[in-house]
Design an enzyme around this catalytic site. Sequence first.
Site, mmCIF file in Angstrom:
data_model
loop_
_atom_site.group_PDB
_atom_site.id
_atom_site.type_symbol
_atom_site.label_atom_id
_atom_site.label_comp_id
_atom_site.label_asym_id
_atom_site.label_seq_id
_atom_site.Cartn_x
_atom_site.Cartn_y
_atom_site.Cartn_z
ATOM 1 N N HIS A 150 0.860 -1.187 0.000
ATOM 2 C CA HIS A 150 0.000 0.000 0.000
ATOM 3 C C HIS A 150 0.895 1.235 0.000
ATOM 4 O O HIS A 150 1.868 1.313 0.754
ATOM 5 C CB HIS A 150 -0.889 0.002 1.245
ATOM 6 N N HIS A 196 1.673 11.314 -2.496
ATOM 7 C CA HIS A 196 0.511 11.023 -1.668
ATOM 8 C C HIS A 196 -0.296 12.309 -1.578
ATOM 9 O O HIS A 196 0.059 13.234 -0.860
ATOM 10 C CB HIS A 196 0.943 10.543 -0.281
#
Length: 611
Positions: A150, A196
């Site tokens: 992830h 991100h």
Amino acid sequence: MGNSMVTYTKYKSFLFFIKKYKETQHVPPHDLKDAFSEFAGGASHMSAEQLLRFLVEHQGEQGCTLSDSEKILEKILRLKRPPPTQEEEEEEEEELLESVDVDNQQRKQEITLDDLFHFLLLDESNGPLKAEVHHDMSAPLSHYFIYSGHNSYLTGNQISSDCSEEPIIMALKRGVRVIELDLWPTANKDDIKVDHGWTLTNPVSAIKCLESIKEYAFFASEYPVIITIEDHLTKDLRDKFAEMATQIFGEVLFKPETGCLKEFPSPESLKNRIVISTKPPKESFEANRIKDNGNSSPMQNGSDSSEEETWGKDSPDSMQNESDGDNEGDNNSCECDKKSYQQFSPDYKSLITIQNRKLKGSLKDKLNPDGDLRRLSWSEKTLLKALESHGTDIVRFTQKNILRVYPSAMRVKSTNFKPHIGWIYGAQMVAFNMQGHGKPLWLMQGMFRANGGCGYVKKPQILMQKHQCDNDYDPKVKMPVKKTLKVKVYLGNGWNLDFSPTHFDKCSPPDFFVKICTVGVGADCWKKKTKVIMDKWFPVWEEEFEFPLTVPELALLRIQVKDKDQGKDDFAGQTCLPVSELKLGFRSLPLYDTKGDKFNHVKLLMRFQFQ
């Protein structure tokens, strides 16, 4: 038989007095003495034929042959004796030629109890798991648990750590098969970065990530690498990404022949191939254009805001300061940023093998296993909520389709959840923060030590069989005990070689004990521990525990050694093993540190039996 060696360690105690601690190094356990005597016919030495019987009948090595036994015996003897001098080699050759003492030559091909004991302590020769791939790899991808990462590009926490290709490389070297990339436009909107979104992380070039994947994809396993993409790109940048991926990966990049697959390809058919998984682009891209007004959304986890929930949200420039934008062009660029991609014109959608889709309607409708193949992507919280009333629907859905589960947005420190909550319902891609060290990650690493560590583990039949509606497999429903796992902990060693004398206690040797637990469906979760052995670098426990298991195919055995202290106990090593893969008999278990790196010398001698 079983000669022991006594050593002494010295420690400074109260008022600087020196205290000596006597240590007796290990001798063969009583159970091993009994087994040796049984298979050696009461003699003091064991022949190759007797060793073969021991390996097959006691150790469960069913495929072992006499030739294998002779090779093992010769290896044991080589370990036992120092390398011969030239003069000794000449003398041995003369003895063989002259056959002076046939009985002597036969005795050289036999081993003692001590020889066998030292061999059993070698984890590379007598480990608890098979080292090679042995599952059927020809089934569709949906039939396997897949080692999944992830936000694979993050070096630390989810909010302010750096993005880099290094975590991707580390994950691939460990055998991870699913790499997640979050694709965003750069500040000037003409290139692609991996970042991100809506956080303070520093981006990395998409090209760097792709090139790292190309270089290290098959470092640890030849089975396919799947790239899951969180797509925040415009149409033009999607086309650019397709050109990048096609040029960098070349023939390694798998492209499905038809848009809608009737069945996912198998790991075997995808050996040494790279597969793309993401949400297909919409027909209209107006909602996906990147605004210039700097409006930002609330800070949230990238996956929570991705393929499922925030497709088409604006790119928040406000979270990137001016220097970030400047550095992006300098630090994150490489030679191939300047290459021309004009000779390639692949369609972005044509690269997608595993399509991330969700149907409209109720949760039951979304979990309808029929129709086009697809992947659902859920947070751990979404999964837990769905399990309350749709557990059997999830099992049926994952027989044909793929379910990916990722950590909650609240896990800003890159911690992880308990992965078995996904596995026991058939979720193939339980995606983990590989930098989030701790017990959940140890379970993840343990699961994927199965099947030779290739990153793909065949789901057990209980998750794949077509049940009648009134007889569905449901992990919440307790089933009868299928097997009882018997685990005996004999001894441990190697800490004196891998740790300083005062690492655990400043004034005395450590006080070790072992914690053993099983993890799986609710009825199969058990915790046991040994007594504490005081002041010993070479602890001997000789304790046995039983674990009744209802679904042993989905159970993991987690083992941890600790040093007992008045406050918090000190960590002294851990390992985790899939119960269904355990080899029977006496086994040497290497232990690992908190990150999952193997210690050089620390190991346990244990015995596994099923009844």
